[in-house]
Structures are given as C-alpha cells and as structure tokens.
Design a protein around this motif. Structure first.
Motif, PDB file in Angstrom:
ATOM      1  N   ARG A 259       0.834  -1.208   0.000  1.00  0.00           N
ATOM      2  CA  ARG A 259       0.000   0.000   0.000  1.00  0.00           C
ATOM      3  C   ARG A 259       0.873   1.265   0.000  1.00  0.00           C
ATOM      4  NH1 ARG A 259      -3.477  -0.087  -1.988  1.00  0.00           N
ATOM      5  NH2 ARG A 259      -2.477   1.488  -3.192  1.00  0.00           N
ATOM      6  N   ASN A 266       6.166  -0.935  -8.591  1.00  0.00           N
ATOM      7  CA  ASN A 266       5.599  -0.980  -9.950  1.00  0.00           C
ATOM      8  C   ASN A 266       6.449  -0.182 -10.935  1.00  0.00           C
ATOM      9  OD1 ASN A 266       3.344  -2.478  -9.228  1.00  0.00           O
ATOM     10  ND2 ASN A 266       2.094  -0.682  -8.798  1.00  0.00           N
ATOM     11  N   ARG A 276       8.662  -6.984  -9.360  1.00  0.00           N
ATOM     12  CA  ARG A 276       8.097  -6.761  -8.024  1.00  0.00           C
ATOM     13  C   ARG A 276       7.586  -8.101  -7.514  1.00  0.00           C
ATOM     14  NH1 ARG A 276       2.446  -3.358  -6.691  1.00  0.00           N
ATOM     15  NH2 ARG A 276       1.777  -4.816  -5.090  1.00  0.00           N
ATOM     16  N   MET A 277       8.102  -8.512  -6.374  1.00  0.00           N
ATOM     17  CA  MET A 277       7.629  -9.753  -5.756  1.00  0.00           C
ATOM     18  C   MET A 277       7.029  -9.404  -4.399  1.00  0.00           C
ATOM     19  SD  MET A 277       9.847 -13.090  -4.741  1.00  0.00           S
ATOM     20  CE  MET A 277       9.997 -13.780  -6.368  1.00  0.00           C
ATOM     21  N   ASP A 278       5.723  -9.605  -4.243  1.00  0.00           N
ATOM     22  CA  ASP A 278       5.086  -9.266  -2.969  1.00  0.00           C
ATOM     23  C   ASP A 278       5.285 -10.394  -1.970  1.00  0.00           C
ATOM     24  OD1 ASP A 278       4.330  -7.060  -4.365  1.00  0.00           O
ATOM     25  OD2 ASP A 278       2.236  -7.116  -3.743  1.00  0.00           O
ATOM     26  N   ASP A 280       5.089 -11.536   2.491  1.00  0.00           N
ATOM     27  CA  ASP A 280       4.656 -11.229   3.858  1.00  0.00           C
ATOM     28  C   ASP A 280       5.862 -11.466   4.747  1.00  0.00           C
ATOM     29  OD1 ASP A 280       1.465 -11.181   3.763  1.00  0.00           O
ATOM     30  OD2 ASP A 280       2.088 -12.868   2.540  1.00  0.00           O
ATOM     31  N   TRP A 341      -4.365  -7.655   5.920  1.00  0.00           N
ATOM     32  CA  TRP A 341      -4.174  -8.870   5.121  1.00  0.00           C
ATOM     33  C   TRP A 341      -2.868  -9.581   5.419  1.00  0.00           C
ATOM     34  CZ3 TRP A 341      -0.110  -7.703   1.840  1.00  0.00           C
ATOM     35  CH2 TRP A 341      -0.006  -6.393   1.333  1.00  0.00           C
ATOM     36  N   HIS A 364      -6.873   0.861   0.203  1.00  0.00           N
ATOM     37  CA  HIS A 364      -7.661   1.036  -1.028  1.00  0.00           C
ATOM     38  C   HIS A 364      -8.474  -0.239  -1.239  1.00  0.00           C
ATOM     39  CE1 HIS A 364      -4.879   4.304  -2.960  1.00  0.00           C
ATOM     40  NE2 HIS A 364      -4.838   4.381  -1.650  1.00  0.00           N
ATOM     41  N   GLN A 365      -9.245  -0.264  -2.309  1.00  0.00           N
ATOM     42  CA  GLN A 365     -10.054  -1.465  -2.559  1.00  0.00           C
ATOM     43  C   GLN A 365      -9.181  -2.689  -2.802  1.00  0.00           C
ATOM     44  OE1 GLN A 365     -12.862   0.353  -5.459  1.00  0.00           O
ATOM     45  NE2 GLN A 365     -14.429  -0.375  -4.041  1.00  0.00           N
ATOM     46  N   GLU A 366      -7.997  -2.462  -3.354  1.00  0.00           N
ATOM     47  CA  GLU A 366      -7.038  -3.561  -3.527  1.00  0.00           C
ATOM     48  C   GLU A 366      -6.746  -4.263  -2.190  1.00  0.00           C
ATOM     49  OE1 GLU A 366      -3.482  -2.196  -5.659  1.00  0.00           O
ATOM     50  OE2 GLU A 366      -2.316  -3.159  -4.085  1.00  0.00           O
ATOM     51  N   GLU A 369      -9.704  -6.355  -1.318  1.00  0.00           N
ATOM     52  CA  GLU A 369      -9.743  -7.604  -2.090  1.00  0.00           C
ATOM     53  C   GLU A 369      -8.858  -8.654  -1.408  1.00  0.00           C
ATOM     54  OE1 GLU A 369      -8.689  -5.672  -5.957  1.00  0.00           O
ATOM     55  OE2 GLU A 369     -10.284  -6.913  -6.771  1.00  0.00           O
ATOM     56  N   LYS A 370      -7.677  -8.204  -0.988  1.00  0.00           N
ATOM     57  CA  LYS A 370      -6.749  -9.145  -0.348  1.00  0.00           C
ATOM     58  C   LYS A 370      -7.290  -9.622   0.995  1.00  0.00           C
ATOM     59  CE  LYS A 370      -2.640  -6.989  -2.376  1.00  0.00           C
ATOM     60  NZ  LYS A 370      -1.587  -6.011  -2.110  1.00  0.00           N
TER      61      LYS A 370
ATOM     62  N   LEU B  17      -0.635 -13.168  -3.198  1.00  0.00           N
ATOM     63  CA  LEU B  17      -0.926 -11.732  -3.301  1.00  0.00           C
ATOM     64  C   LEU B  17      -0.847 -11.245  -4.743  1.00  0.00           C
ATOM     65  CD1 LEU B  17       1.273 -10.622  -0.256  1.00  0.00           C
ATOM     66  CD2 LEU B  17      -1.229 -10.595  -0.344  1.00  0.00           C
ATOM     67  N   PHE B  20      -3.642  -9.843  -6.959  1.00  0.00           N
ATOM     68  CA  PHE B  20      -4.218  -8.555  -6.567  1.00  0.00           C
ATOM     69  C   PHE B  20      -3.183  -7.429  -6.670  1.00  0.00           C
ATOM     70  CE2 PHE B  20      -7.139 -11.350  -3.959  1.00  0.00           C
ATOM     71  CZ  PHE B  20      -8.227 -11.170  -4.805  1.00  0.00           C
ATOM     72  N   PHE B  21      -2.332  -7.482  -7.657  1.00  0.00           N
ATOM     73  CA  PHE B  21      -1.428  -6.352  -7.889  1.00  0.00           C
ATOM     74  C   PHE B  21      -2.244  -5.113  -8.256  1.00  0.00           C
ATOM     75  CE2 PHE B  21       3.298  -7.502  -8.648  1.00  0.00           C
ATOM     76  CZ  PHE B  21       3.324  -8.282  -7.513  1.00  0.00           C
ATOM     77  N   ARG B  27      -2.007  -7.822 -12.962  1.00  0.00           N
ATOM     78  CA  ARG B  27      -2.744  -8.985 -12.448  1.00  0.00           C
ATOM     79  C   ARG B  27      -2.798 -10.083 -13.511  1.00  0.00           C
ATOM     80  NH1 ARG B  27      -7.730  -6.697  -8.746  1.00  0.00           N
ATOM     81  NH2 ARG B  27      -6.412  -5.515  -7.348  1.00  0.00           N
ATOM     82  N   ASP B  60       7.875 -17.497  -7.825  1.00  0.00           N
ATOM     83  CA  ASP B  60       6.542 -17.553  -7.208  1.00  0.00           C
ATOM     84  C   ASP B  60       5.889 -18.912  -7.477  1.00  0.00           C
ATOM     85  OD1 ASP B  60       5.497 -15.349  -5.673  1.00  0.00           O
ATOM     86  OD2 ASP B  60       5.768 -14.074  -7.428  1.00  0.00           O
ATOM     87  N   ASN B 104     -12.947  -3.364  -7.883  1.00  0.00           N
ATOM     88  CA  ASN B 104     -11.911  -2.382  -7.549  1.00  0.00           C
ATOM     89  C   ASN B 104     -11.775  -1.371  -8.698  1.00  0.00           C
ATOM     90  OD1 ASN B 104      -9.541  -0.991  -7.195  1.00  0.00           O
ATOM     91  ND2 ASN B 104      -8.279  -2.809  -6.816  1.00  0.00           N
ATOM     92  N   GLU B 106      -9.915   1.091  -9.099  1.00  0.00           N
ATOM     93  CA  GLU B 106      -8.602   1.681  -9.340  1.00  0.00           C
ATOM     94  C   GLU B 106      -7.769   0.880 -10.347  1.00  0.00           C
ATOM     95  OE1 GLU B 106      -6.490   3.812  -5.698  1.00  0.00           O
ATOM     96  OE2 GLU B 106      -5.922   1.715  -5.913  1.00  0.00           O
ATOM     97  N   TYR B 112       0.400   4.347 -12.359  1.00  0.00           N
ATOM     98  CA  TYR B 112       0.464   3.729 -11.035  1.00  0.00           C
ATOM     99  C   TYR B 112       0.216   4.781  -9.968  1.00  0.00           C
ATOM    100  CZ  TYR B 112       2.364  -0.569 -12.996  1.00  0.00           C
ATOM    101  OH  TYR B 112       2.546  -1.729 -13.684  1.00  0.00           O
TER     102      TYR B 112
END
Ligand code: SF4
Lengths: 463, 112
Positions: A259, A266, A276-278, A280, A341, A364-366, A369-370, B17, B20-21, B27, B60, B104, B106, B112
C-alpha cells in the motif's frame, strides 16, 4: 449479506458502503467496501493527513536525512516520534524534529526566505549530514512558496548537498495514502538512477515497504546477509538517501507494504525491468515462504533452508507455547490497511486465534480484495472506521484484544479491552521468526494482564 | 476435477498476493505466467527464467507448486491433461475475480 449499516451510522447512511460482514460463499466480485474516498462529514475519522503519509511513514524513516517541515510548528510535531523506527546512526531521525515554524507574518509576506534560512541553519547545525528532504504543508502550499526553487538555491550555494522536495500538503488527498503515492512517484522519477551503488554480490534486491519498526529491518537485513544477498536499498527502514537513489541496480524488489510502497515497486518494474515480488515478512509460516521465494529466484535454496531450519528449531517451540494459550482467543485488527491482510491468516494459522473484526484507515479497494479473500466468514471489515462504530463492533464481536494505534487504543481501554500498538508495536520487532514470537508474547501479555482485570473492578460498588 | 480446481483456486486466493497487484495488466500477467509455470513445474517441464521478470514468475510458481504438493497429496500425481485443465480453469477464475469482474475501481487507471 450485503453491506451493513451499523446503528451508530443511522444519521450518516453513506457509511453503509464502508462496512461489510462476510458470509459463506461470498467473494469480492459481489461486495467490496468503498475506500480511499473522502471521509463523510459527521464521521469522526482516525485518518492522518497526506503530508503525514509522506513524512511520518516514508521519508522520515531515513537515517541520514534532515527533514525540514515547511509550515507551522504543529505539522512537525504531528509527525515526530510517534513511530518507533530506530536506526544504526544513533537514531538521528527520531532524535530531532525540524520546522520552519511559520507565523502569520510569513503567511502574509511569504515563507521562502524563512525556508532558506532554516535549510542553511540545519545544514550548519549538522555538518556531517548532506542530505535533506523538504515538505510543504497546508499553509505553505496555499501561499505558493516555491520550495523546489529554494532547494536549488541551497544546493548551488553549498555545493555538496542533495535535497528532495515533497509537495504534498495535508489536503492533497483523502488520507495519508496520498502522501505515500506522491513520495513514491516523485522519488522514482527524480532520484532513482542518480547514484551508482557498489555491487558486492551477484544477488541483489531492494527491500520495499518495511520501515524498521522496532528493528524489523535489522531482522530482514540479518537474513539477507546470511544467505549472501546484497540489499541495495531498504525503502526506507534503516535506509539511507543515497541507497534509495540506487534502487535501479537491484535484480529483484521484494515488497512487504504494497500500500505505501507498491507504487515504487511498480515503477521500478516498468522503468527498469526489476520484478516486483510481494511477500509477507510478518507471520512465522509466511516468512518461510518469502525467504524461499528469494532463494528460488537466486538459486540459493540450500542457504535459505539452512536458515529456516535453524530459526524454526529456535523459535517454533516458543511459538507453539503461545499457540496453546492463545488458541480460540478473539482479536481485532484496526490499523492502516495492509496489516489486515498480512496478519489475519498468520494469527489464525500460526496461533489458532480468530480474527473477528478488521478496520483500515487508508487502505484502497485492492487491500480489501486481499483481506476479504484471506479473512474469515463472519468477520467485520470496515473502511475508515469511526469511534462510535468501533464501540458498536466491540459489543458485537467481543474481542479479547485489539491491534490498533494509540488513539483508538486509548478509547478501547476505556471499555476494558486491551490493545496492542499495531503501528509501532509494544515490544517488537514483529517481523521474521523471532518477531512472530514477540507478537504472540505481546498478545498473551495483553490478554492476561492482571492490571486490566483490576481496572475492570468498580471499587465504588465493591465489585 | 471441479473439486480439485476449487482446492487450488481457494489456496491461491487465501495465500497469494500476486493476483491482486495494482492494475489489470499486472494482475493478468501474474495470473497467466505464474499459473502457467505451476503447470509446467508440476509436470517436470522447464519454466522460462531468461529475464529477471520471468525468473520472478518462476520463483513464485516454484514455491506455490511445492505448497500445493504438500497440501494436496493428489496434486503430485495429476496427469498432464489434468494439470492443464486445472491451470486453465484456475486462470479463468482468477481472471474473473481479480480482473474481469473485480469491483476495484482503481485497477484500470493508466498510471500507477
Ligand atoms: S493537515 Fe495540514 S496543517 Fe495539519 S498537520 Fe497536515 S499538513 Fe500540517
């Protein structure tokens, strides 16, 4: 169940689109709370201002950078010291606060002169510091002070300094989220690519969206050192200004807080081809997964497995001890957005707890969603929650403990629900294996606090 | 087969995750490339690792394949035809929830 109008919101029915209780079989195609929109008048929001998002969350974390807040002194105080992000430079960034201390006459006649004087004074007072960030605030943005022009003058005059200007006053957006956005995009466009790092490993990464809260970044740095991965930049936990200028040289960006810092991840992907690797980096099991992804990317799985094995041997028994005591306890997470999340499944899977309510200030809505995809059925999901909603939800779901900030924390204490500082932690770090145990210990201590039990007694009634 | 698709889809939704980029195009790229690689790795084929970006899709996918194999004992013994069906149907469902019918607002913004 569609969106929910809480009793507290009868007079502000617009709040209905921000509150959701998940039912079996529902998904985010059907219901998704409205978010990142203007707070409705009448709803006492817990949000921060946009300038705060840039300064308190991101820029102010850097350990070698003077932070000039161009505005009234209150803007500086508001973003000083409330987040505990230490550094290995003797906590320079949390020891000091800088303000141009704008007064009425400066607002009337312009504050540029005062700004320049303050910048020069600050560089003179800290002669070993050569990097500075300058922020506009509401007052100085409204009168149109040209902070970039002043920064250029100071750079030219001093010769050996570099200055980054953030033009994101409090009113620039609906919450602190706008400040994250402006900071990210301006930084990548104006500063990334202007310093070349010394490369010491063939494995290079950026660690994005971790702010070294009570030492989180130290934990991640230790892991990376152990597996031989060079961190080009921490954006921005225990990070430096120049390291963040050299982010273009990493082979991979791992992103924890998507966020506050997904934007720069990006843009690094788009402009420099850095994936980009998300990940936790909170949660015992999640940390294993995140490290394994880094290991797979660089083909260093054996090193990662050795680290995981050692840390698991060390910390799993401790975690299991807390799991026994915490299983079935109900917890609410009322923080900024992403921690919802990141934490919901970790608390449920690692500790056997039940997450009964979650509220996001600036997600945000993102983010919804998560969190709705990860979160449980029956759980209450709220965007930009207000005080009365919090009290109503407490009655509804009866949490044993709440992760939230000190402001809401002080509220919930009054109804005798213990809280843990979900922004700055009680006794962190919370990231990594040891962090997961610290978090479990804080949960246990909060729920079982004898002080809290005593505080519930009304001695006037003898009960 | 429907149950197996449900199981894989449910696991991805709960655990991952990347679907949901921030924007539709990210995505879609993640969903197709990572699930495509999961099917390849499950059937002992090589995944593309030529660039940092394709290598990230591989990483991933590798971890997800290991997780699915551990969680669902049937996963490792799926035939090529079965894993291809699961891949396609999971991709369709992820695209549906995260891209085509996502609420969503956005995710279609051009910057971005
Ligand atoms: S809202 Fe404006 S005046 Fe208030 S702290 Fe933020 S920048 Fe300063």
């Amino acid at each position: 169940m569609p969106m929910v109008l809480l009793e507290a919101d009868v007079k502000i029915p617009e709040r209905k689109k921000h509150v959701y209780i998940k039912q079996p079989g529902e998904d985010t195609k059907q219901f998704l709370p409205a978010s990142n929109i203007t707070t409705i008048p009448g709803s006492l929001s817990e949000r921060g201002c946009s300038y705060c998002g840039a300064k308190l969350v991101i820029g102010g974390v850097l350990k070698d950078t003077i932070q000039i807040i161009h505005g009234p002194v209150g803007c500086s105080y508001n973003t000083w010291h409330t987040k505990r992000y230490p550094s290995d430079t003797d906590n320079f960034q949390i020891k000091y606060a800088w303000s141009t201390d704008m007064k009425e006459s400066n607002v009337v006649f312009g504050g540029e002169g005062r700004l320049k004087k303050s910048m020069l004074e600050a560089f003179a007072a800290f002669p070993d510091k050569k990097r500075m960030m300058v922020y506009t605030t509401c007052a100085t943005a409204l009168i149109g002070d040209d902070i970039k022009a002043i920064a250029k003058e100071v750079e030219d005059e001093l010769g050996d300094v570099d200055i980054f200007c953030i033009e994101c006053p409090g009113f620039a957006g609906v919450s602190q989220s706008r400040g994250h956005h402006v900071f990210n995009i301006d930084w990548v466009n104006r500063k990334v690519g202007t310093v070349e790092p010394e490369i010491t490993s063939e494995y290079t990464i950026n660690v994005i969206g971790d702010y070294n809260i009570q030492g989180d970044a130290y934990v991640l740095q230790r892991y990376m050192d152990e597996i031989g991965v060079q961190v080009i930049a921490h954006f921005t936990g225990n990070g430096t200004y120049d390291a963040c200028r050299s982010m273009h040289r990493a082979k991979l960006s791992i992103t924890n807080c998507a966020r506050s810092a997904g934007y720069i991840a990006n843009e690094l992907q788009k402009q420099y081809g850095i994936p980009r690797m998300d990940v936790d980096t909170w949660g015992f099991d999640y940390v294993k997964e995140s490290l394994r992804k880094v290991g797979a990317f660089f083909n260093i799985e054996d090193r990662v497995e050795a680290l995981i094995e050692r840390e698991t041997t060390l910390y799993q028994p401790k975690l299991d001890g807390y799991k026994e005591k915490l299983a079935g306890k109900k917890v609410a997470i009322w923080t900024g957005g992403p921690r919802l999340w990141h934490w919901t499944k970790a608390l449920e899977d690692d500790l056997g707890m039940k997450v009964v309510a979650m509220s996001s200030k600036f997600g945000h809505q993102e983010d919804f969603e998560k969190v709705i995809s990860r979160g449980s059925v029956g759980t209450v999901y709220i965007d930009d929650g207000n005080e009365l909603e919090f009290f109503e939800v407490i009655d509804m779901v009866k949490p044993d403990v709440i992760f939230t900030g000190p402001r809401v924390g002080e509220l919930v204490k009054k109804v005798h629900v213990p809280y843990i500082n979900g922004h700055a932690y009680h006794n962190g770090p919370y990231m990594g294996f040891e962090g997961a145990v610290n978090m479990a210990r804080d949960l246990y201590n909060a729920i079982n606090s004898k002080m809290f039990k005593l505080a519930k007694r009304d001695i006037s009634k003898g009960v | 087969m429907e149950e197996k698709v449900d199981a894989v889809y449910g696991f991805v939704m709960e655990r991952c995750l990347w679907q949901f980029f921030s924007r539709n195009w990210d995505r879609e790229a993640n969903i197709k490339n990572i699930m495509g690689n999961v099917a390849k790795l499950q059937s002992a084929q090589e995944a593309d690792r030529a660039t940092n970006q394709t290598n990230a899709y591989y990483a991933d996918a590798k971890i997800l394949t290991e997780q699915l194999s551990k969680k669902f004992p049937w996963f490792v013994s799926l035939s090529l035809e079965e894993i291809s069906t699961i891949r396609d149907q999971v991709i369709d469902r992820l695209m549906d929830v995260a891209v085509v019918h996502s609420l969503n607002a956005e995710r279609t913004e051009i910057n971005y």
